[in-house]
Design a protein around this motif. Structure first.
Motif, mmCIF file in Angstrom:
data_model
loop_
_atom_site.group_PDB
_atom_site.id
_atom_site.type_symbol
_atom_site.label_atom_id
_atom_site.label_comp_id
_atom_site.label_asym_id
_atom_site.label_seq_id
_atom_site.Cartn_x
_atom_site.Cartn_y
_atom_site.Cartn_z
ATOM 1 N N ALA A 40 -17.806 -16.037 8.721
ATOM 2 C CA ALA A 40 -18.022 -15.473 6.777
ATOM 3 C C ALA A 40 -17.569 -15.908 5.796
ATOM 4 O O ALA A 40 -18.570 -15.850 5.007
ATOM 5 C CB ALA A 40 -17.470 -14.462 6.774
ATOM 6 N N ALA B 186 -20.546 -17.506 3.912
ATOM 7 C CA ALA B 186 -20.008 -17.496 1.777
ATOM 8 C C ALA B 186 -20.197 -18.675 1.515
ATOM 9 O O ALA B 186 -21.160 -18.675 -0.216
ATOM 10 C CB ALA B 186 -18.924 -16.994 1.913
ATOM 11 N N GLU C 52 -12.849 -1.822 1.150
ATOM 12 C CA GLU C 52 -13.214 -3.539 1.560
ATOM 13 C C GLU C 52 -14.694 -3.466 1.437
ATOM 14 O O GLU C 52 -14.349 -5.203 0.859
ATOM 15 C CB GLU C 52 -13.962 -2.834 2.955
ATOM 16 N N GLY D 38 -14.116 -7.844 -0.091
ATOM 17 C CA GLY D 38 -15.186 -8.499 0.122
ATOM 18 C C GLY D 38 -15.463 -8.995 -1.178
ATOM 19 O O GLY D 38 -15.739 -11.065 -1.186
ATOM 20 N N ASP D 39 -15.306 -8.528 -1.969
ATOM 21 C CA ASP D 39 -15.796 -9.742 -3.688
ATOM 22 C C ASP D 39 -15.664 -10.352 -4.219
ATOM 23 O O ASP D 39 -15.270 -10.776 -4.795
ATOM 24 C CB ASP D 39 -16.673 -8.442 -4.465
ATOM 25 N N PHE E 257 -15.720 -13.411 -1.733
ATOM 26 C CA PHE E 257 -16.482 -14.358 -2.590
ATOM 27 C C PHE E 257 -16.514 -15.159 -3.864
ATOM 28 O O PHE E 257 -16.258 -16.169 -3.920
ATOM 29 C CB PHE E 257 -17.821 -13.049 -2.297
#
Length: 257
Positions: free
Chosen positions: A141, A145, A189, A193-194, A197
């Protein structure tokens, strides 16, 4: 360094050895493209480790392992008349020529960013429906990204300066804290993740490879924690029986090494 003739001779030697192994070795005869896949992934990570350690002798060895896999796949492909090593080499050569019109054509570029933009635009002209088609689904991941952000930036979908990205990082952190208060697991969650990123995007603007940066920290933590384990053992104590204050003494020692 070796001459071009010597390099070609060495490569021909490898091709010959591959032919012999495929014909005579029970293990090599049994392998398929599918059976080699996980081994190739493992070799790629080993090369990555050697690069991060800046161990050039190990880099050389791991490159050899990867080159073997490329030759192995090509040998299997030749047995089914699908492709051989010449097809592989010609294929990448043609791709490089087509995607570097500023070298092999009459396109003018001013900098690296324009090269990247041309690269992505050419790929779309080759029939790709999205600039993101070239990002493998199976990438980890964090790496994925980073590649997604590089791809979209190549066609102009990007921030203008690092300060804007840092503001985005702070905005995402604020939103994460709000979800921490709400204790909604799904939204928490998503916001986490944001944050990741946006941090990966910020790393790109700082010319920092986030994968390398995180692995560097992993290695540093492992080294320090193993020092802590060693010192605890020397003192006759188990880590679980030590206080945080006692462990912190050894941890600070490790940081000074």
């Amino acid at each position: 360094m070796h001459s071009r003739k010597e390099q070609l001779t060495a490569f021909d030697r490898l091709l010959t050895i591959m032919d012999e192994l495929r014909a005579q070795c029970p293990w090599d005869k049994k392998q398929t493209i599918q059976s080699l896949r996980h081994l190739t992934i493992e070799e790629t990570y080993e090369l990555g480790d050697a690069i991060l350690d800046n161990d050039l002798d190990e880099v050389k060895k791991e490159l050899g392992d990867l080159l073997l896999h490329i030759v192995f796949y090509a040998k299997i492909g030749s047995e089914t008349n699908d492709f051989d090593i010449a097809d592989v080499a010609h294929g990448i050569s043609e791709k490089l020529i087509n995607r570097h019109p500023h070298i092999y054509g009459d396109i003018k570029v001013e900098n690296e960013d324009e090269v990247k933009q041309n690269w992505e635009n050419i790929k779309l002209k080759e029939g790709k429906k999205s600039v993101l088609e070239g990002v493998p689904n199976s990438l980890p991941a964090l790496v994925k990204a980073n590649r997604i952000q590089e791809k979209v930036a190549g066609v102009g979908f990007d921030w203008e300066e690092p300060a804007q990205v840092f503001e985005k990082v702070k905005e995402e952190l604020s939103e994460l804290q709000e979800e921490v208060k709400s204790q909604n697991a799904d939204r928490l969650e998503a916001e986490f993740g944001d944050v990741l990123f946006s941090m990966i995007n910020y790393a790109r603007f700082l010319n920092v490879n986030p994968e390398n940066a995180l692995e560097r920290t992993n290695k540093k933590f492992i080294k320090r924690f193993q020092y802590l384990e060693e010192k605890a053992k020397e003192s006759g104590k188990a880590l679980k029986d030590m206080t945080l204050a006692e462990m912190d003494v050894f941890w600070e020692q490790a940081k000074s090494l």
